[in-house]
Design an enzyme around this catalytic site. Structure first.
Site, PDB file in Angstrom:
ATOM      1  N   ARG A 187       0.829  -1.205   0.000  1.00  0.00           N
ATOM      2  CA  ARG A 187       0.000   0.000   0.000  1.00  0.00           C
ATOM      3  C   ARG A 187       0.862   1.253   0.000  1.00  0.00           C
ATOM      4  O   ARG A 187       2.048   1.208   0.347  1.00  0.00           O
ATOM      5  CB  ARG A 187      -0.985   0.017   1.173  1.00  0.00           C
ATOM      6  CG  ARG A 187      -0.399  -0.247   2.522  1.00  0.00           C
ATOM      7  CD  ARG A 187      -1.526  -0.460   3.568  1.00  0.00           C
ATOM      8  NE  ARG A 187      -0.953  -0.974   4.819  1.00  0.00           N
ATOM      9  CZ  ARG A 187      -1.656  -1.503   5.800  1.00  0.00           C
ATOM     10  NH1 ARG A 187      -2.963  -1.593   5.714  1.00  0.00           N
ATOM     11  NH2 ARG A 187      -1.063  -1.945   6.893  1.00  0.00           N
ATOM     12  N   ASP A 211      -5.413  -4.689  18.016  1.00  0.00           N
ATOM     13  CA  ASP A 211      -5.558  -3.303  17.598  1.00  0.00           C
ATOM     14  C   ASP A 211      -5.251  -2.402  18.806  1.00  0.00           C
ATOM     15  O   ASP A 211      -5.191  -2.880  19.940  1.00  0.00           O
ATOM     16  CB  ASP A 211      -6.984  -3.037  17.097  1.00  0.00           C
ATOM     17  CG  ASP A 211      -7.240  -3.706  15.756  1.00  0.00           C
ATOM     18  OD1 ASP A 211      -6.280  -3.857  14.979  1.00  0.00           O
ATOM     19  OD2 ASP A 211      -8.402  -4.074  15.486  1.00  0.00           O
TER      20      ASP A 211
END
Ligand code: UDP
Length: 357
Positions: free
Chosen positions: A272, A342
């Site tokens: 990305r 996370d």
């Protein structure tokens, strides 16, 4: 004599240190890096907060954690809506009505579902990521948006990867490009580093300081580094994926029009490109972009992602066994608990650990 030696000034270590300091404990936080914030660290380049160790987008369903982080920074309304580029064509993520329209020209949920069903692999219990992806999303999505990205990201074939990785990618029959379904989401205005620095404000911190066993006199140790490293890799090394970041400052105000663009074809070497200014709706004359290249982890590299396959999970359980025989040591965070956490989960784990203490 300290009550706690906290190894690692990332989110876990910083929250733990803050919570124990305010309860009157004497904490020393050390980190081998010259800055606080761990992998959430952001750095100001040309007025833009650059996410040095990869994009960090805060999202949570936990109202208490959301209230907690908002005490240390003001959050903006950023909503993660990555775009996937496959051979020059763009697709919205997560897979939703916009994506189905881009793939097949379908305009209603009924037609999208019919198209998906015609491609779905019928398996009762997917045994690996490929089966999971094909049974969830069908051939077109798998071939264009999942296979190449995933094989680059993890360095192995989708057939050899555990199915659970792909559960992070939802399918939606609404025109909704919000990647996360959590109630709360945003980016701290001015970056993440301030959060760690405020958390650490009241205690002793030594940056650029590596851990040496026995060097600091503390009743207890909080270890947020890799659990296998703590034990000198005595049972063998756990597997990690690492990343190489290539950043550039460009003399243009807007390079790609989005914070995150994924390159999902296998023959593009990066996964990305992040354009950092868009996390904060920046209007600077320049821009900073970062290409993200996944690499196999070797000792000395930064371990970013635990590779939670069967072998590694079994080995982690054996390290857990050793950890249980180290009563004065708390293992926490993505590396200390060898889990694909996370940020919100790291914070709640640190809050729970400090409450237990
Ligand atoms: N993924 C994919 N295509 C994409 C983005 C993600 O197939 O365009 C899959 C891939 O298997 C990846 C997983 O979803 O490992 C989780 O990716 P995500 O970007 O959510 O995780 P992050 O790396 O940001 O933690």
């Amino acid at each position: 004599m300290y009550d706690y030696l906290i190894v690692g000034a990332g989110l876990y270590g910083s929250v733990f240190a803050y919570e124990m300091t305010r309860r009157g404990k004497r904490c020393l936080v050390i980190d081998k890096r010259p800055h606080a914030g761990g992998n959430a660290y952001t750095e100001n380049v040309a007025g833009i907060q650059v996410h040095r160790y990869g994009a960090h987008i805060f999202h949570t369903n936990d109202g208490a954690v959301w209230e907690y982080v908002n005490r240390f920074a003001e959050f903006n309304r950023y909503t993660n809506s990555p775009v996937a580029n496959f051979r020059g064509k763009l697709y919205n993520l997560p897979f939703n009505m916009n994506t189905f329209y881009q793939l097949w020209g379908v305009t209603t949920p009924r037609d999208a579902l019919a198209k998906l069903e015609s491609q779905r692999l019928a398996v009762a219990e997917p045994q690996n990521l490929e089966e999971q992806a094909l049974s969830l999303a069908g051939t077109d999505i798998y071939e264009r948006l999942i296979r190449g990205y995933t094989e680059k990201q993890w360095g192995r074939r989708c057939r050899e990867l555990p199915a659970f990785i792909i559960k992070r990618l939802p399918l939606r029959f609404t025109f909704d490009n919000n990647y996360f379904s959590d109630r709360f989401q945003g980016i701290p205005i001015g970056g993440y580093t301030q959060i760690a620095e405020k958390l650490l404000g009241g205690c002793e911190v030594r940056l650029g300081t590596a851990y040496k066993r026995g060097e600091f006199d503390a009743a207890k140790t909080v270890w947020t580094g890799a659990i296998d490293e703590y034990f000198g890799f005595s049972l063998g090394a756990l597997g990690y994926r690492s990343l190489r970041f290539e950043s550039e400052t460009l003399e243009t105000a807007n390079f790609q029009g989005n914070a995150v663009v994924n390159y999902t074809a296998a023959d593009v070497p990066y996964t990305r490109i992040i354009e950092h200014k868009h996390f904060e709706f920046g209007e600077q004359p320049e821009t900073v972009i970062t290409r993200e290249y996944p690499i196999e982890w070797r000792p000395g590299d930064e371990p970013y992602y635990p590779v939670n396959d069967d072998r590694n999970n079994a080995l982690y359980e054996r390290y857990r066994g050793l950890a249980e025989r180290e009563p004065g040591v708390i293992f926490g965070g993505r590396l200390g608990q060898y889990k694909y956490f996370d940020m919100d989960k790291v914070i709640s784990a640190a809050l729970e650990a400090s409450a237990r203490e």
